[in-house]
Design a protein around this motif. Structure first.
Motif, PDB file in Angstrom:
ATOM      1  N   VAL A  60       6.796  -4.461  -5.041  1.00  0.00           N
ATOM      2  CA  VAL A  60       7.256  -3.824  -3.803  1.00  0.00           C
ATOM      3  C   VAL A  60       8.580  -3.106  -4.034  1.00  0.00           C
ATOM      4  O   VAL A  60       8.760  -1.951  -3.686  1.00  0.00           O
ATOM      5  CB  VAL A  60       7.398  -4.854  -2.661  1.00  0.00           C
ATOM      6  CG1 VAL A  60       7.898  -4.183  -1.392  1.00  0.00           C
ATOM      7  CG2 VAL A  60       6.061  -5.549  -2.406  1.00  0.00           C
ATOM      8  N   ILE A  61       9.520  -3.816  -4.664  1.00  0.00           N
ATOM      9  CA  ILE A  61      10.848  -3.232  -4.857  1.00  0.00           C
ATOM     10  C   ILE A  61      10.878  -2.401  -6.141  1.00  0.00           C
ATOM     11  O   ILE A  61      11.771  -1.584  -6.337  1.00  0.00           O
ATOM     12  CB  ILE A  61      11.908  -4.357  -4.844  1.00  0.00           C
ATOM     13  CG1 ILE A  61      11.822  -5.124  -3.525  1.00  0.00           C
ATOM     14  CG2 ILE A  61      13.306  -3.817  -5.041  1.00  0.00           C
ATOM     15  CD1 ILE A  61      12.704  -6.336  -3.433  1.00  0.00           C
ATOM     16  N   ASN A  62       9.892  -2.625  -6.993  1.00  0.00           N
ATOM     17  CA  ASN A  62       9.775  -1.771  -8.176  1.00  0.00           C
ATOM     18  C   ASN A  62      10.912  -1.966  -9.173  1.00  0.00           C
ATOM     19  O   ASN A  62      11.412  -1.018  -9.759  1.00  0.00           O
ATOM     20  CB  ASN A  62       9.678  -0.299  -7.722  1.00  0.00           C
ATOM     21  CG  ASN A  62       9.148   0.601  -8.810  1.00  0.00           C
ATOM     22  OD1 ASN A  62       8.601   0.127  -9.797  1.00  0.00           O
ATOM     23  ND2 ASN A  62       9.321   1.890  -8.636  1.00  0.00           N
ATOM     24  N   LEU A  63      11.327  -3.225  -9.330  1.00  0.00           N
ATOM     25  CA  LEU A  63      12.321  -3.542 -10.358  1.00  0.00           C
ATOM     26  C   LEU A  63      11.617  -4.288 -11.488  1.00  0.00           C
ATOM     27  O   LEU A  63      10.664  -5.025 -11.240  1.00  0.00           O
ATOM     28  CB  LEU A  63      13.425  -4.440  -9.784  1.00  0.00           C
ATOM     29  CG  LEU A  63      14.439  -3.782  -8.843  1.00  0.00           C
ATOM     30  CD1 LEU A  63      15.255  -4.849  -8.123  1.00  0.00           C
ATOM     31  CD2 LEU A  63      15.353  -2.834  -9.600  1.00  0.00           C
ATOM     32  N   PRO A  64      12.059  -4.085 -12.733  1.00  0.00           N
ATOM     33  CA  PRO A  64      11.416  -4.785 -13.836  1.00  0.00           C
ATOM     34  C   PRO A  64      11.747  -6.279 -13.810  1.00  0.00           C
ATOM     35  O   PRO A  64      12.888  -6.649 -13.536  1.00  0.00           O
ATOM     36  CB  PRO A  64      12.019  -4.114 -15.069  1.00  0.00           C
ATOM     37  CG  PRO A  64      13.313  -3.540 -14.620  1.00  0.00           C
ATOM     38  CD  PRO A  64      13.173  -3.237 -13.157  1.00  0.00           C
ATOM     39  N   GLU A 102      23.302  -8.313 -10.537  1.00  0.00           N
ATOM     40  CA  GLU A 102      23.498  -7.683 -11.839  1.00  0.00           C
ATOM     41  C   GLU A 102      23.346  -8.708 -12.948  1.00  0.00           C
ATOM     42  O   GLU A 102      23.558  -9.894 -12.749  1.00  0.00           O
ATOM     43  CB  GLU A 102      24.901  -7.048 -11.901  1.00  0.00           C
ATOM     44  CG  GLU A 102      24.916  -5.647 -11.309  1.00  0.00           C
ATOM     45  CD  GLU A 102      26.315  -5.053 -11.356  1.00  0.00           C
ATOM     46  OE1 GLU A 102      26.874  -4.940 -12.455  1.00  0.00           O
ATOM     47  OE2 GLU A 102      26.831  -4.726 -10.269  1.00  0.00           O
ATOM     48  N   GLU A 138      20.086  -5.377  -5.521  1.00  0.00           N
ATOM     49  CA  GLU A 138      21.244  -4.898  -4.767  1.00  0.00           C
ATOM     50  C   GLU A 138      21.040  -5.244  -3.300  1.00  0.00           C
ATOM     51  O   GLU A 138      19.966  -5.693  -2.906  1.00  0.00           O
ATOM     52  CB  GLU A 138      21.378  -3.389  -4.949  1.00  0.00           C
ATOM     53  CG  GLU A 138      21.708  -2.966  -6.362  1.00  0.00           C
ATOM     54  CD  GLU A 138      23.068  -3.484  -6.835  1.00  0.00           C
ATOM     55  OE1 GLU A 138      23.856  -3.961  -5.986  1.00  0.00           O
ATOM     56  OE2 GLU A 138      23.328  -3.420  -8.041  1.00  0.00           O
ATOM     57  N   LEU A 168      20.359  -3.745  -0.469  1.00  0.00           N
ATOM     58  CA  LEU A 168      19.187  -3.299   0.290  1.00  0.00           C
ATOM     59  C   LEU A 168      17.895  -3.905  -0.241  1.00  0.00           C
ATOM     60  O   LEU A 168      16.991  -4.251   0.513  1.00  0.00           O
ATOM     61  CB  LEU A 168      19.095  -1.772   0.291  1.00  0.00           C
ATOM     62  CG  LEU A 168      20.182  -1.060   1.091  1.00  0.00           C
ATOM     63  CD1 LEU A 168      20.095   0.441   0.897  1.00  0.00           C
ATOM     64  CD2 LEU A 168      20.071  -1.405   2.559  1.00  0.00           C
ATOM     65  N   ALA A 169      17.814  -4.065  -1.557  1.00  0.00           N
ATOM     66  CA  ALA A 169      16.630  -4.692  -2.146  1.00  0.00           C
ATOM     67  C   ALA A 169      16.539  -6.156  -1.706  1.00  0.00           C
ATOM     68  O   ALA A 169      15.458  -6.686  -1.452  1.00  0.00           O
ATOM     69  CB  ALA A 169      16.688  -4.592  -3.668  1.00  0.00           C
ATOM     70  N   GLU A 207      15.161  -6.266   1.746  1.00  0.00           N
ATOM     71  CA  GLU A 207      13.713  -6.054   1.682  1.00  0.00           C
ATOM     72  C   GLU A 207      13.005  -7.351   1.281  1.00  0.00           C
ATOM     73  O   GLU A 207      11.998  -7.746   1.880  1.00  0.00           O
ATOM     74  CB  GLU A 207      13.395  -4.939   0.680  1.00  0.00           C
ATOM     75  CG  GLU A 207      11.903  -4.713   0.425  1.00  0.00           C
ATOM     76  CD  GLU A 207      11.191  -4.002   1.579  1.00  0.00           C
ATOM     77  OE1 GLU A 207      11.832  -3.138   2.204  1.00  0.00           O
ATOM     78  OE2 GLU A 207      10.014  -4.321   1.841  1.00  0.00           O
ATOM     79  N   THR A 253      12.784   2.669 -11.225  1.00  0.00           N
ATOM     80  CA  THR A 253      13.313   1.376 -10.806  1.00  0.00           C
ATOM     81  C   THR A 253      14.092   1.454  -9.494  1.00  0.00           C
ATOM     82  O   THR A 253      15.006   2.261  -9.370  1.00  0.00           O
ATOM     83  CB  THR A 253      14.243   0.825 -11.917  1.00  0.00           C
ATOM     84  OG1 THR A 253      13.452   0.641 -13.077  1.00  0.00           O
ATOM     85  CG2 THR A 253      14.860  -0.498 -11.502  1.00  0.00           C
ATOM     86  N   VAL A 303      10.677   3.304  -4.284  1.00  0.00           N
ATOM     87  CA  VAL A 303       9.318   2.875  -3.984  1.00  0.00           C
ATOM     88  C   VAL A 303       8.516   3.982  -3.313  1.00  0.00           C
ATOM     89  O   VAL A 303       9.073   4.953  -2.810  1.00  0.00           O
ATOM     90  CB  VAL A 303       9.324   1.637  -3.063  1.00  0.00           C
ATOM     91  CG1 VAL A 303      10.003   0.473  -3.748  1.00  0.00           C
ATOM     92  CG2 VAL A 303       9.998   1.934  -1.733  1.00  0.00           C
ATOM     93  N   PRO A 329      14.151  -1.441   4.317  1.00  0.00           N
ATOM     94  CA  PRO A 329      15.496  -0.973   3.957  1.00  0.00           C
ATOM     95  C   PRO A 329      15.481  -0.096   2.707  1.00  0.00           C
ATOM     96  O   PRO A 329      16.368   0.726   2.521  1.00  0.00           O
ATOM     97  CB  PRO A 329      16.286  -2.256   3.711  1.00  0.00           C
ATOM     98  CG  PRO A 329      15.340  -3.384   3.831  1.00  0.00           C
ATOM     99  CD  PRO A 329      14.038  -2.900   4.367  1.00  0.00           C
ATOM    100  N   LEU A 330      14.459  -0.262   1.877  1.00  0.00           N
ATOM    101  CA  LEU A 330      14.390   0.565   0.671  1.00  0.00           C
ATOM    102  C   LEU A 330      14.179   2.034   1.031  1.00  0.00           C
ATOM    103  O   LEU A 330      14.641   2.933   0.340  1.00  0.00           O
ATOM    104  CB  LEU A 330      13.264   0.086  -0.239  1.00  0.00           C
ATOM    105  CG  LEU A 330      13.445  -1.335  -0.769  1.00  0.00           C
ATOM    106  CD1 LEU A 330      12.193  -1.777  -1.511  1.00  0.00           C
ATOM    107  CD2 LEU A 330      14.656  -1.440  -1.663  1.00  0.00           C
TER     108      LEU A 330
END
Lengths: 92, 411, 230
Positions: A16-20, A33, A39, A41-42, A45, C34, C37, C99-100
């Motif tokens: 959903v957030i598209n982070l590795p 970090e 972060e 906002l993520a 979410e 990254t 979305v 929020p994204l």
């Protein structure tokens, strides 16, 4: 419940957030970090997704980085809310 | 590095039109912003029940009426209406038809009709709200140009909260390079549900219904209605037709932080560089600046970063320069904010009065400048700096000067 | 008209049969970006910029030593319509906003991401117009070079496939004339301009109609035999 919650969190972070998400994830992995890289906002979410999935409420002030520094602590906080909900006590 | 030019023309402002929550024109700004009144009211033009925040500085028909804008419950003025009213007033004040002038407008499009468009789609009706056309940013500049017989290009600047600052900077650059002798530039944003909802979901909005820039306990921004259009001219042309310059756009600068997607650089590095460029272009040293209109959103991160930037810009001189955030009064007008704040800065110089930062409670250790708290203050400033910043660490600065005070005056 | 040199360029249309034979046809689906979305707008920009400038920090990085003197100009007609309209559609459906979508709803966010990766600290401008955004972007870049705001300017043109709102608008504004053609689908071009040269006209390209208003920028790349595909 712990494993399942943890899997859901990592799925949201990845899909959903598209982070590795690192191959090896342990409880000491920081949320911000040098860790999952969530972060502000993520993080909002992720909380929205968890609240929607489990019908719980996660108050912001209980998720401050000092209280919930890493993945393990975050999973525990979510599981705690889920347990209270299941036990019929108010989730708020 | 940007050098002071010796050959190019001075850029002056000869007219403006402005809209805030306090109504139409400069007197509405004097009454609301310089009068230290907050413009925030419970939002009535859409249902705020689903949202955390409930207030915005929306125009509700108080103060001088905006020509051509109906006042009725639940009605959101369109950006096109507001830009039209502001342009008519700016041209009237400047005493020119600005034929052939480029049109540069800071806007991300008017999304007040997006909801009706998608509701119609979802319910199987053919969308028919003509406002939907203006959700395309460039069309607002296009139709404004056509309505007043202005020239080209007709551009929308869409770089978020520096958009209309960028429009003014670009207009000034066109004049300075001799590519235009008159430019019509500005910006507009009217509080709409779409954008309100996005800021609310990001928890950027103050839930107490107050904005407290630079103050301890500040808890976020609130949005506001705003629009402003300025007529920029070369001093040569203004002189030739006997027009009175209201102020000079003496300098401008833009710079990026290269720091973060959403957070400002904690020491305000990009904002300071943008201001340095603007000052260098104006040929001014920092101590000549008598007032700073800050970006001052009232979010915890912005205000500390901006204060750090101001320390970097003003160095040893810093304790003396008065800084205020008029967003405490107007709310954050997003794409319009730079243009409206340029007008506020111009009025501060011309009236000899500095607008206050309201909502200020207690000192924050990270914000240690003179923020003109509470009440307006007399001033003899002849040069002022206006700062804006956007997501992505994009920063912009303008230096405005009273006519006859810039180093290049009379060139 | 531009009086600048085109130092590098890249263009990108999505992979698949529709892109076969076009300059910039992606060999595979674009990777996500990254933290961003849903919309292809941001990954498309990131991909074409990295292709044009070289991987950040690599020996091919064209910003090395002048990142602080690099500016960015982004041109688009409709912007990131996916992010904007999905957010509105969710609102219509009574769902909570993501929020994204808040931060990625403005184009400066992805440019901020790229600025961070390359260390770019020059001016960042984003414009929207229906009438020849390509020429306007080149003019804006020229002015930044002429005014010495930067030594090089990265010009990015981008448009994503039209959705229902864009179709609805374009049908109507097209009639008023002056509005250029849209690309057939997702498309982006990046050019790096530097000071110098005696005027490189933005060509009136009749090739690459699939690129819509971006075609003249693609033409500049092919004319200069610049790198145009991975």
């Amino acid at each position: 419940m712990h494993e399942e919650t943890r899997e859901f969190i990592l799925t949201v972070v990845r899909d959903v957030i598209n982070l590795p998400v690192p191959e090896r994830v342990d409880d000491a992995l920081p949320l911000g970090e040098e860790g999952l890289g969530l972060e502000s906002l993520a993080m909002i979410e992720l909380v929205l997704q968890l609240e929607g999935e489990y019908g719980i409420e996660l108050p912001e002030e209980e998720l401050e980085p000092e209280l919930v520094p890493d993945l393990g602590a975050f999973v525990r906080a979510v599981v705690d809310r889920r347990t209270r909900l299941a036990a019929g006590s108010p989730a708020k | 590095m940007v050098a002071e030019s010796t050959t190019s023309d001075v850029v002056v402002i000869t007219g403006f039109g402005v809209v805030t929550a306090f109504g139409f024109g400069a007197d509405a700004v004097r009454d609301g912003v310089f009068g230290g009144r907050p413009g925030f009211v419970p939002v009535s033009r859409f249902d705020v029940t689903p949202f955390h925040a409930k207030k915005a500085a929306t125009y509700e028909g108080g103060g001088p009426r905006i020509p051509g804008v109906p006042v009725k419950p639940g009605y959101t003025p369109t950006q096109a209406e507001v830009l039209y009213a502001c342009t008519a007033e700016a041209l009237r004040m400047a005493g020119t038809d600005a034929a052939g002038a480029p049109v540069l407008i800071g806007t991300n499009g008017d999304h007040s009709a997006s909801r009706s468009f998608w509701t119609d789609q979802a319910e199987g009706r053919g969308p028919e709200d003509p406002r939907t056309l203006d959700s395309m940013p460039g069309r607002l500049a296009e139709t404004l140009g056509t309505a007043f017989g202005l020239g080209r290009p007709r551009l929308a600047f869409v770089n978020a909260c520096v958009a209309s600052t960028n429009a003014i900077a670009h207009g000034a650059a066109l004049i300075r390079r001799g590519l235009a002798d008159t430019v019509v530039c500005g910006g507009a944003y009217l509080v709409t549900e779409d954008v309100f909802a996005k800021f609310d979901s990001g928890k950027a909005l103050s839930r107490e219904g107050v904005v407290r820039p630079f103050s301890a306990g500040r808890a976020g921004l609130l949005q506001g209605d705003g629009g402003a259009v300025l007529v920029l001219e070369s001093a040569r042309r203004a002189r030739a037709r006997g027009a009175e310059p209201l102020a000079e756009v003496a300098g401008w600068g833009m710079a990026a932080d290269a720091y973060h997607v959403i957070k400002p650089h904690p020491r305000g590095a990009g904002l300071a560089r943008a201001a340095d460029t603007a000052l260098r272009r104006a040929g001014l040293t920092p101590e000549r600046i008598g007032y700073v209109n800050a970006h001052g959103t009232g979010t915890p991160l912005n205000d500390v970063a901006e204060t750090a930037a101001l320390h970097r810009i003003f160095g040893a001189h810093e304790p003396q320069v008065p800084v205020s955030s008029t967003k405490s009064s107007t709310g954050h007008m997003l794409e319009a904010t730079g243009a409206v704040e340029a007008v506020i800065t111009l009025l501060a110089l011309r009236d000899g009065v500095l607008p206050p930062t309201i909502g200020f409670r207690e000192r924050d250790p990270g914000c240690d400048l003179d923020y003109v708290p509470g009440e307006a203050r007399p001033s003899r400033a002849t040069h002022a700096l206006s700062l804006n910043a956007a997501f992505g660490g994009v920063n912009a600065a303008l230096v405005l000067s009273l006519p006859g005070n810039s180093r290049r005056d009379g060139a | 008209m531009t009086t600048s040199l085109v130092a590098a360029g890249a263009c990108r249309v999505p992979w698949g049969p529709a892109a076969d034979g076009l300059p910039g046809a992606a060999p595979a689906e674009l990777p996500g970006l990254t933290g961003f979305v849903l919309s292809r707008f941001n990954p498309l920009i990131a991909d074409v910029v990295v292709d044009c400038l070289g991987e950040p920090g690599s020996p091919h990085d064209l910003t090395t030593g002048r990142a602080d003197r690099t500016a960015i100009v982004l041109a688009t007609t409709y912007g990131d319509t996916t992010t904007s309209d999905v957010a509105t559609q969710r609102l219509v459906a009574g769902q909570v906003h993501s929020p994204l979508l808040f931060f990625q709803s403005v184009t400066t966010s992805v440019l901020g991401h790229l600025a961070r990766q390359y260390g770019i600290t020059g001016p960042i401008s984003c414009i929207s117009t229906g009438a020849d955004p390509a020429a306007e972007a080149l003019t804006l870049a020229d002015l930044l070079l002429a005014e010495d705001d930067a030594d090089q300017v990265l010009v990015v043109g981008v448009e994503t496939a039209a959705n229902e709102r864009v179709d609805w608008i374009h049908e109507r504004v097209d009639e008023q004339g002056g509005f250029g053609p849209l690309p057939y689908g997702d498309a982006a071009v990046a050019l790096l301009l530097r000071r110098g040269g005696e005027g490189t006209a933005a060509p009136k390209s009749r090739s690459w109609p699939q690129y819509g208003w971006l075609a003249p920028l693609v033409q500049l790349i092919t004319d200069h035999d610049l790198r145009s595909s991975k």
